[in-house]
Structures are given as C-alpha cells and as structure tokens.
Design a protein around this motif. Structure first.
Motif, PDB file in Angstrom:
ATOM      1  N   PHE A 131     -28.712  18.488 -24.125  1.00  0.00           N
ATOM      2  CA  PHE A 131     -28.259  18.781 -25.477  1.00  0.00           C
ATOM      3  C   PHE A 131     -28.713  20.213 -25.817  1.00  0.00           C
ATOM      4  N   GLU A 132     -28.050  21.151 -25.170  1.00  0.00           N
ATOM      5  CA  GLU A 132     -28.482  22.548 -25.290  1.00  0.00           C
ATOM      6  C   GLU A 132     -28.306  23.085 -26.697  1.00  0.00           C
ATOM      7  N   GLU A 133     -27.254  22.617 -27.359  1.00  0.00           N
ATOM      8  CA  GLU A 133     -27.005  23.105 -28.713  1.00  0.00           C
ATOM      9  C   GLU A 133     -28.142  22.689 -29.636  1.00  0.00           C
ATOM     10  N   GLY A 134     -28.583  21.408 -29.447  1.00  0.00           N
ATOM     11  CA  GLY A 134     -29.694  20.889 -30.253  1.00  0.00           C
ATOM     12  C   GLY A 134     -30.950  21.692 -29.977  1.00  0.00           C
ATOM     13  N   PHE A 168     -31.143  24.734 -28.800  1.00  0.00           N
ATOM     14  CA  PHE A 168     -30.974  26.092 -29.337  1.00  0.00           C
ATOM     15  C   PHE A 168     -31.230  26.103 -30.843  1.00  0.00           C
ATOM     16  N   THR A 169     -30.633  25.140 -31.521  1.00  0.00           N
ATOM     17  CA  THR A 169     -30.791  25.077 -32.980  1.00  0.00           C
ATOM     18  C   THR A 169     -32.238  24.810 -33.331  1.00  0.00           C
ATOM     19  N   ASN A 170     -32.825  23.877 -32.607  1.00  0.00           N
ATOM     20  CA  ASN A 170     -34.216  23.511 -32.885  1.00  0.00           C
ATOM     21  C   ASN A 170     -35.144  24.712 -32.714  1.00  0.00           C
ATOM     22  N   ASN A 210     -34.450  27.365 -35.344  1.00  0.00           N
ATOM     23  CA  ASN A 210     -34.458  26.980 -36.744  1.00  0.00           C
ATOM     24  C   ASN A 210     -35.811  26.388 -37.110  1.00  0.00           C
ATOM     25  N   VAL A 211     -35.934  25.088 -36.930  1.00  0.00           N
ATOM     26  CA  VAL A 211     -37.161  24.428 -37.398  1.00  0.00           C
ATOM     27  C   VAL A 211     -38.387  24.875 -36.616  1.00  0.00           C
TER      28      VAL A 211
END
Lengths: 559, 539
Positions: free
Chosen positions: A128-131, A133-135, A138-139
């Motif tokens: 889940f590369e998008e997750g 990357f976002t993680n 972001n958080v």
C-alpha cells in the motif's frame, strides 16, 4: 609627622604601599580566576546537556526520518530490506534514550511516532505505497516535527540554564571586578594622598632651598641689598633640612666676602669713571677678599698705566701728522690757488703786456701821445684793478665762513666755478653749469664752495691725466621737495670699482704725490656731511664719474 | 488534508475505510440511478459489449469467454460447431431472439465480414438445426473460432435491414442510437464506431436483458475524449462528474485520499502498443539496428518504478505477460534494456545520437512518453510530439498508414484485450495484410500467423506458434517495448464495480449504494469523506 621622616623612609613607605596593593590585587584576581573556572565548568556541563539532546535525540530522529522517507521511495523490497537494517537499531537506540529524559509527554509522542513509522513500514510491506507515502508525508511528518519541537524546547530550557549559569558567573565576575576596582581606587587614593604629602614636603623643602638660593644669587648679582636677611627657613629634619643649614652658614660667609669685594668693585667703578672723564691717572687702591679680585685690581692698575702711556704717544703722533696734513693742504691750496690765479691773470697780464708793447712801439716810433699814454695807463690801471679784485675774490673764497648762514647754492657754485673756470678753459675742458632750479640752504657758504671746487679740481685732474678727448664737466643744480641736489659729472672714465669705497678716506689719492694730498675729497665729505648734515656720494656713469650732493633745503633746516 | 484528532500533540494515523459497501448497496434498478464513465481506449468496443449480444462473451475466464446468447456448444469436428441458444430472450426492440436471428446476422456477416481475424477465410456457412440450435461449418480448422463468435454482434432484423454488416478494421459497430441489440444497455445517444465517435454517449438499461434484475443501474453516460487531467479532476475532486475512470499511475495517492473516489488496481491484459512506422521506408526506423538500439535504450525497470509507480510488469515484447501463453513464450527473453553495460551504452549512443522522432499519442500516455523521453535523451534522441485527446485521431493515422504512409515514426495506442484473454489482441498488428499493421513485409511472420489461426488455444502447437511469433517480433524489434500496465481505476466510493482484465466493462454487474449522488437526497455524509483503502485485485 611626615616632615620628621627622612626622604629615604618616605620613598620606602610609598614602595611598601604599592607592594601591598599589588599583593591584594593578586589575591583578588586569583580568587576571580578560581571562581571563573568553576563557573566555566558549570556552563560547559550545561552546554553538554544541550549537545546531548542534539546528539542523542534530534540527530538520530532526523536520521530515522530520512531513512523512513528512503523506505517509501525505495524502488523495491530488496532496497527496503537494506534500508530497514539501518532503521531498526536506530529506533532501538532511541527507545533506550527517551526514558532517560524522564519526560512522560515526550515519551508518549515518541511511542506514537514509532508507531507511525511502523505503519509506514507495514503499508510498504503490504504494497500500500500510497498509504505509506501519505503517512510518511502527512501524519508521520507532523508527529516528527512535534517531537523535534518538544526536544528543542527541552534543549532551549537547558540552553537557558546554561545561559543562567553563565550570567551568574558573569555577575560574580562583575562583583569581583567592582571589588578590584574599589580596592584599586582606594590604593590609588591612599598612594596619591601619601605621595602628595611626601611630594609636598619634598617640594616645600626644595622651594625653601631654591628661594634661599635665589636670594643668595640675587645677593651675588647685587639685585638685592647686601644687608638684606637671607636665610633658608626650613624646620624639616630630613636631608633638605641639613642642606638648608649648610647653605645658611655659607650664605653668611659669602655675604662677608661680598661686602669686601663690593668695596673693591666700587673702587674700580670710581676709577673707571675717572678714566671716562679723561683722568687716566686715577688708580685702584682697595684690596678685596678674593684673590682673583686682587689680581684683577693690580692688572687693572697696570693696564691703566700702559694705556695712559700709549695715549700720550698716540696723541703726539697724531698731532704731528695733522700738522703735516694741514701744511700739505695749505700748500696744495696755495698751489691750486696760485695756479688758478695764474690762469686768471694770464689774460690781463697779456693785455697789460700788449698795452705796454704798444706804448713801447709808439714811443720808439715817437708816436706816443700823452693821450695814448694816459689812456694806456688808465687801461692798465683798470686791468690791474681787476687783477687786484681777483686776488680779493680768491682771498674771500678761501676765508672760512664765520658762521652758518643762508646762502644761494647757485651763488656758491658760481664762486667755485669762478676759481677754476680759467684753468678749465685753458685746458680746453668744456665746463657747463645747468641750473634747473636754484635753492637756498643753511650752512657755511665758503666751505661748501670749497667742497664744490675740490670735486671740480679732481675732475679736471682726471680729465687731464687720462687725456680724455673732448673732455667736459657738467654741474647740475636741481631742487626736490625736501632736498637740493647738486650733480657733478665728467667723462673722465670713472672711478675704479676697487677703490670706490675708499675715495673719501683721508690721505687716499690716486694722483702723483706731487699733485694730490688725498685730503680734498675727505675734506669735502666732512664739510657736506659733518658740517652741513648733507650727503656726498660718488658713482660711475657710462662715461665717467658722478658726484652727488644732497642738502636739506633751507626752510626745513631753518625750522 | 490532515486526518488528525484527539490530543493535538499525538498525531493519529490516517484511517482508511474498508471499501466494503455491500450493506448499503442497492440491489434493484432505480430509475434515477446513473453513473458516468470515461473510456479512453477502444470505446466502440466497450460500448458494443454493453449494448450487443453475442453467442459467447469475452470474459475473465481461463479460455477468455463465457456463454452469452448461447448456453452451450458442441465441437462436432474441426470444421463443425453446434450451439444451443438462450430461449425466451428479446431484442431491445421487443422482438424475439432465436436461431433465425443468428442465421440472419451470420449471413449478413458473411457478406461483408470484418477482416482483423481470419474468420472471413474460415467460416463457410451456418445451418439451423432447430429454433434454438444452430450449426457452423468451416472451410478449414480455425482455433480462434469461439473468440470470433464473441465478436460477431447479433443485431435485430431492423438494424440489419438498415445498416447490414459493413466489415471494417474496427468491426461493425452500432452506428446509430436505438434498440438494436441484445446487450444489457440500449444506446440512446451518440455512437462510437472506431474512427468516428461522439464525445459523450448515453446508455439506458435494457428492460429485456436476459439476466434477471440486471443491470442495476438505469443510466450510464460514457465520455470518450477527456484529457487525463480533466478525468482526474472530475473523478477525484467532484462527486457527480465521473464515477469510473482510468487514472494516470502517478495519481494513485490522490485517489487514495480522495473524498469521493477509491482506488482500484488490477493486473490486466491491456497492452500499450508503440508502433514503429515501418511503412514509411524513408524512416531511420527501417534500420533494424536502430530499432533494437531504441529498445535497448529503454530501462523498463526504471519506467516501471518511476513512471508506472509499480503498476505493471516488465514485458519483453508489447504483448502483456499476463497472457498465460505469452508469459510462457517469453520466459527465455529478457527486456532489451536489461543489464546494459557501459560499452553497450556507448554503442547505442553511437547508433542513436542525433535522431529526432515524431511521436503521435493520446494525451493520457504522455506520462509514459515523458519517462521514455528522459531515457532516450541520455542517447541524444529527440522527440517531437503530436498529442490528441481522442483515440479516433490515432486510428486515422494508424489505419490509413498502409495505403497512404504517414510521417509519424512512433504511434501509441492503448490496446486493451478486446479478444478475450487471447494474444491475437496484440498479434493482429503483425499481420501485414491488415490496416493495423505498420510492418511493411515479413513473410516468415505471416507464415507463423497462418499457423496461429489454425491451432486452438490449449494446444501445444498453438504454444509453439506463439513462441515463434513473439521471437520473430522480438528479434526484429518491430515495436518499442514498454512494460504492460495494470488497470488503475478511480471509482466512486458509492459504486460497486469489479472490472475485468479483458476488454469488457461488466457494468451490468455494477451497483450503487444508497449514498450515490444519483439517488441520494441531501449532502454526502461526512464519514464517507474518509480515505478508503485501495482495492487491489490480484488475478
């Protein structure tokens, strides 16, 4: 109190005071250095704590963050596995480090950040590369910066502590510095005060001695009364006190000697006054206390004797010379006068001769009538009378003026010209008198005319001596605002520059001994400048000499 | 976009909703139900599959098809096939479907068949056995026969009378809106036939569709010519502008975080075909050495990672290795650009340096071209682009190239698996007698293709033929080979849709939830704005 101390003790006390001050300062400075060292160590310890946060938390966290980002950007699991090899020990290290901070909040934040890293990793593991990357962007990023911010706050507090310690050290230093400054001021004030008292005492002693010496020297220089009281009043028991006593004793001895010397000086003065008055016979009789003065006295008496003797000899010599000069002058004047008379008389004598020859011829031819004979006698009488007048004129000319009187320059010049005119004519010297404006002056007219005659005679002699072609002499009479000006110039080739300065000296002549006495121009100078307060100068023109006589006009002189 | 709550210093991880919306799905067709779909590649094909019936239908099955208007078949011998038809089915105009309907269509087809397979040389006749049973007779064995039957649409008599069959490179597609087919949807507005299409096409549920209760959605709007950027904006950032759309691979993250859409990825048998124009004999590409060098210059690993964002597979040829048979045939081939040494790079540079190539492509492939351009620039190759949003412009350049050679050197075409899990989808472009082919001449290859027609998919001979074709294409570097892409779709969160890996969109299976914009009253619930875990379909 101070004045009873010897100077060497005073200096010793000053030196001792300085030494005590230096020792005190050294002790204080040592104390400051010791305290400063301790404070420095405190500041260093606090700085180490700040650095500890940087080294053990912030830097590894940034590294962990960078690795996590690399984890997300890694192209495949092989890369990720390699990257994780670095991440795991880093997290373990931080895991051990955070509890040491003993800060619950930061511990919780760290735990959460760790969890978020794990989520990023888990997302990547599950593809889940998008997750991931976002993680990570972001958080996780936000949590990271909260964590860093909190660590920086701790770091800031520790930095503040360090600053506080530093400021404490600084204040301590300033307090000690104040103490040193106060101590230094106190020591300086004390030293200055003591130094001032000592210096004042010494200066007072020096001043007293100096005053005494000044008075003493004034006494020696006779600027004060020899009986005036001169004593150095110094009650000090130091070296200056001793010096003052000795000086006082010597002053009295000197004073006594001076009194004796003064007597001889006064005697010498009296003798010199007598000499001044012309009494060379006066001699110094008193004796002085000093041997030098006595020697001086005998030398002076001896010198006066010598002087007296030499003056007598000199006067005799001069008298003889002057007499000779006068004689010579007289002879020269006489010669001149006779020469001039001869010239004056040459014409009338010829006329008389012609008349007599005519009478003789008429007699021999028996042609002499009584009328002619008496007529001839009358004629001769007239001529002889004229010749007699000439003699009178010459006599009058050379007769000294009785007193100063107002006279016409033109008249005086005419008189002088009259004397020499015939001689000039005889010698074919062109003589020209140019009266631009006549003036009257106050003085001795005959002496003035003689001076003019002397100058004209000199010009004539030069013209003849140098055999000048078309010789001439020109006399010009001019009048200025304040002065009358008489110029006499010739074309006789001028005066040699080498002798120009000497022509007015007595006995100076360029003429043959038989013709010149060297007294003519000297006399002229004396007449014009000494007797008539005028000016007589000579210079050369292109063709000859120019003599200039400048005389104050009569009105001014008279007034 | 920050999904954080609670203690402001403790940042909570982003919560991804499960894509499971089953409990909210509407299992009946509501009149207002409506979805909007963007189909950039072969829209005529996808639409045809939605509006028309065929005896068999291409499907995500091992053999690539499923029964549709036929319910069973029997291969009597290599030249005879018998089919039993579905009974009680009506055309969209209400007329009944039976053996006669099939016979009418096949007879019309035989008069002017399409030419992109070999059916026109193989199918001899059709025979009615009973009202619901028919029998096909072939001239010679034809291994692709069943796949061809999945491509021959069965139109109503009305349509046949009006339009008949017209053959053509892109098949005989419905030329006019109307109730002419047997598929789940009726074409109500617009059309798409290949080289011609409207930008918007509207479909409406077929009330006579044979599968009971399906389709679940009443109306579908299809866009055919959006730019990639437009489609992304519409599907990700707006709720009711686009429900299903392929998205560029680099938009996956946005899709994951979108308020309205979810991400679905799936291996596909889609192929990105990059033609070399070998018809234009003046082109430098006529030189095999140049073609090989260009392929060597492509580092598929880098493209896969940086351009495809790992949504694809390395492919030694343009045919997707997701075809089982292709995978097997290319197992000994490596992509040209793999493990290139520095010496080889210098040689490639010597060959390619200074070359300028004209590229024609759809806008949606520019992400790939930027990656290719970056790599080719390392070898001093320059690219000039002609960019279009519509596939019809690509067809115009490709399909007329043989009769009137064009100036492009490279042409990109998104070739989805329209033939149903069958490599003919890509091999048809090697047939020099076809408009789809940009190879001038290769008799050896044509020989292999003749063999290919004969053997059935499951036979060893077929496998060998595939190997021969793949090798011949590989050796001659007839195309610029790039990784084969996964299907990457953004789908509205309130739409349940499972795509197929072959070129068919089973929208009749799609459902919407009660929160879908088309049927919902009120605002979109806030909790639905949370990001959704991507759906990864692994096949």
């Amino acid at each position: 109190m101070i004045k009873y101390l010897r100077i060497r003790y005073k200096f010793f006390m000053m030196a001792a005071l300085g030494m005590i001050a230096i020792v005190l300062m050294s002790v204080l400075a040592q104390s400051i250095s010791r305290d400063g060292f301790q404070r420095l160590r405190d500041v260093f310890d606090d700085s180490k704590k700040v650095q500890h946060i940087q080294r053990d938390f912030i830097a590894p966290l940034f590294r962990a963050r960078e690795i996590t980002l690399a984890l997300v950007t890694a192209p495949n699991n092989d890369y990720r596995a390699e990257i994780k090899k670095e991440l795991i020990p880093l997290i373990e290290k931080l895991d051990k480090a955070f509890p040491l901070l003993e800060n619950d909040e930061i511990q919780i934040i760290w735990n959460n950040y760790k969890k978020l890293i794990a989520i990023t990793d888990a997302y990547m593991q599950s593809g889940f590369e998008e997750g991931a990357f976002t993680n990570v962007n972001n958080v996780e990023r936000k949590q990271f910066y909260i964590l860093i911010s909190d660590l920086e706050k701790i770091q800031e507090i520790q930095l503040d502590n360090s600053l506080f310690t530093f400021e404490k050290a600084q204040n301590n230093f300033y307090a000690k510095q104040d103490l040193i400054v106060s101590g230094a001021i106190l020591v300086v004030v004390l030293t200055l005060l003591f130094g001032f008292l000592i210096a004042r005492s010494i200066v007072f002693s020096i001043d007293s001695v100096q005053n005494g010496l000044d008075q003493f020297f004034a006494l020696l220089g006779r600027k004060i009364d020899k009986d005036a009281k001169i004593t150095i009043e110094l009650s000090n028991r130091d070296e200056f006190g001793d010096m003052a006593k000795k000086i006082n004793t010597n002053i009295e001895i000197v004073r006594e000697n001076l009194k004796k010397d003064l007597v001889i000086i006064e005697g010498a003065t009296s003798v010199l006054n007598e000499i001044k008055k012309g009494n060379l016979t006066s001699r110094l009789k008193e004796t002085a206390s000093s041997e030098e003065l006595n020697r001086l006295q005998s030398m002076m008496n001896e010198m006066l004797d010598n002087l007296n003797q030499r003056i007598i000899i000199e006067i005799d010599e001069r008298t003889k010379q002057e007499q000779l000069l006068i004689q010579q002058s007289k002879l020269a004047s006489m010669g001149n006068m006779i020469g001039n008379i001869a010239h004056q008389w040459r014409q009338p004598l010829s006329e008389v001769n012609a008349i007599l020859m005519s009478i003789q011829a008429q007699k021999e031819n028996h042609d002499l009538s009584d009328e002619s004979f008496f007529s001839a006698l009358d004629e001769c009488d007239t001529i002889l009378s004229h010749m007699s007048n000439t003699i009178s004129d010459f006599q009058n000319f050379f007769k000294p003026s009785k007193s100063k009187s107002k006279f016409s320059l033109q008249e005086a010049c005419k008189n002088a010209s009259f004397i020499i005119e015939s001689s000039l004519k005889y010698n074919q010297i062109n003589y020209q008198v140019d009266v631009i404006e006549n003036s009257e002056v106050f003085g001795y007219p005959n002496e003035f005319a003689q001076a003019i005659l002397n100058i004209l005679s000199n010009a004539k002699d030069i013209l003849l001596e140098r055999e000048i072609q078309n010789p001439y002499i020109k006399l010009t009479l001019e009048r200025g605002n304040n002065y009358a000006l008489i110029k006499i110039q010739d074309n006789g080739g001028g005066i040699e520059e080498t002798i120009m300065e000497r022509i007015f000296e007595p006995y100076f002549t360029t003429k043959h001994a038989s013709r010149g006495t060297g007294i003519g121009l000297y006399m002229s100078k004396i007449i014009i400048e000494a007797n008539m307060h005028g000016y007589l100068n000579a210079c050369n023109t292109n063709v000859g000499a120019l003599f200039t006589i400048k005389l104050k006009l009569e009105t001014q002189t008279a007034s | 976009m920050i999904y954080a709550w609670g203690n402001e210093k403790i940042i909570q991880p982003i919560y991804y909703e499960n894509a499971n919306i089953e409990k909210d799905l509407i299992n009946e067709r509501l009149k207002e139900s409506h979805i909007k779909v963007f189909i950039p590649s072969i829209p005529y094909h996808y639409i045809s599959k939605l509006i028309n019936g065929t005896l068999l239908r291409i499907a995500d099955t091992p053999n690539g098809w499923e029964y549709m208007m036929a319910i069973s078949h029997l291969k009597i011998d290599d030249l005879t096939y018998e089919f039993t038809l579905r009974e009680g089915v009506k055309f969209q105009d209400g007329t009944y479907f039976n053996a006669d309907s099939v016979i009418h269509n096949i007879e019309a087809f035989l008069k002017k068949p399409y030419t992109y397979t070999d059916i026109h040389n193989r199918l001899k006749s059709i025979e009615k056995i009973s009202p619901y049973k028919i029998r096909f007779h072939l001239y010679k064995p034809y291994g692709m026969f069943l796949h061809d039957l999945a491509a021959i649409n069965l139109y109503s008599d009305t349509y046949l009378k009006k339009f008949a069959w017209k053959g053509g490179a892109t098949g005989a597609n419905t030329e006019e809106a109307g109730p002419y087919g047997l598929g789940p949807y009726v074409l109500t507005k617009g059309y798409a036939v290949g080289r011609k299409q409207t930008s918007t096409i509207e479909l409406k549920a077929n009330p006579y569709y044979f599968e009971e209760g399906k389709p679940y959605i009443e109306k579908i709007t299809v866009y055919t010519q959006l730019t990639a950027e437009e489609s992304v904006q519409m599907v990700l950032n707006k709720e009711n502008e686009l429900d299903i759309s392929p998205i560029p691979f680099n938009k996956k993250t946005e899709a994951t975080l979108s308020f309205y859409a979810k991400l679905l990825t799936m291996p596909s048998m889609n192929n990105i075909m990059i033609y070399f124009n070998l018809i234009n004999t003046g082109s430098v590409l006529s030189n095999k050495e140049v073609r090989i060098a260009l392929n060597q210059a492509i580092d598929q690993h880098s493209l896969l990672h940086f351009v495809y964002k790992n949504e694809g597979k390395i492919a030694p040829t343009e045919a997707s290795p997701n075809y089982k048979v292709v995978k097997s045939a290319t197992k000994n081939l490596k992509a040209y650009g793999e493990n290139i040494s520095e010496d080889e790079k210098n040689k490639i540079k010597n060959i390619l340096s200074g070359i300028t190539l004209n590229v024609i492509t759809q806008d949606r492939f520019m992400f790939l071209w930027k990656g290719i351009e970056y790599q080719l620039n390392q070898f001093n190759v320059k690219l000039n682009y002609t960019i279009t949003t519509s596939e019809k412009d690509i067809y115009e350049q490709l399909l007329t190239n043989r009769e009137n050679p064009k100036m492009w050197d490279l042409l990109t075409w998104g070739n989805d698996d329209w033939y149903g899990n069958h490599p003919w989808t890509t091999f048809f472009a090697y047939r020099t007698s076809s408009e789809w082919c940009a190879i001038k001449e290769d008799n050896k290859l044509q020989g292999f293709i003749e063999d290919f027609f004969t053997y059935s998919l499951e036979t060893k001979a077929f496998q060998n033929t595939v190997e021969n074709i793949v090798n011949q294409v590989y050796q001659n570097a007839y195309m610029l080979f790039v990784p084969s892409p996964n299907l990457v779709l953004a789908i509205n969160k309130e739409v349940f849709y499972m795509p197929s890996s072959v070129a068919i969109m089973p929208l009749w299976e799609a459902k919407i939830s009660k929160n879908h914009w088309s049927i919902r009253n009120g605002n979109y619930p806030n909790e639905r704005l949370l990001p959704m875990k991507p759906i990864k379909v692994l096949k």
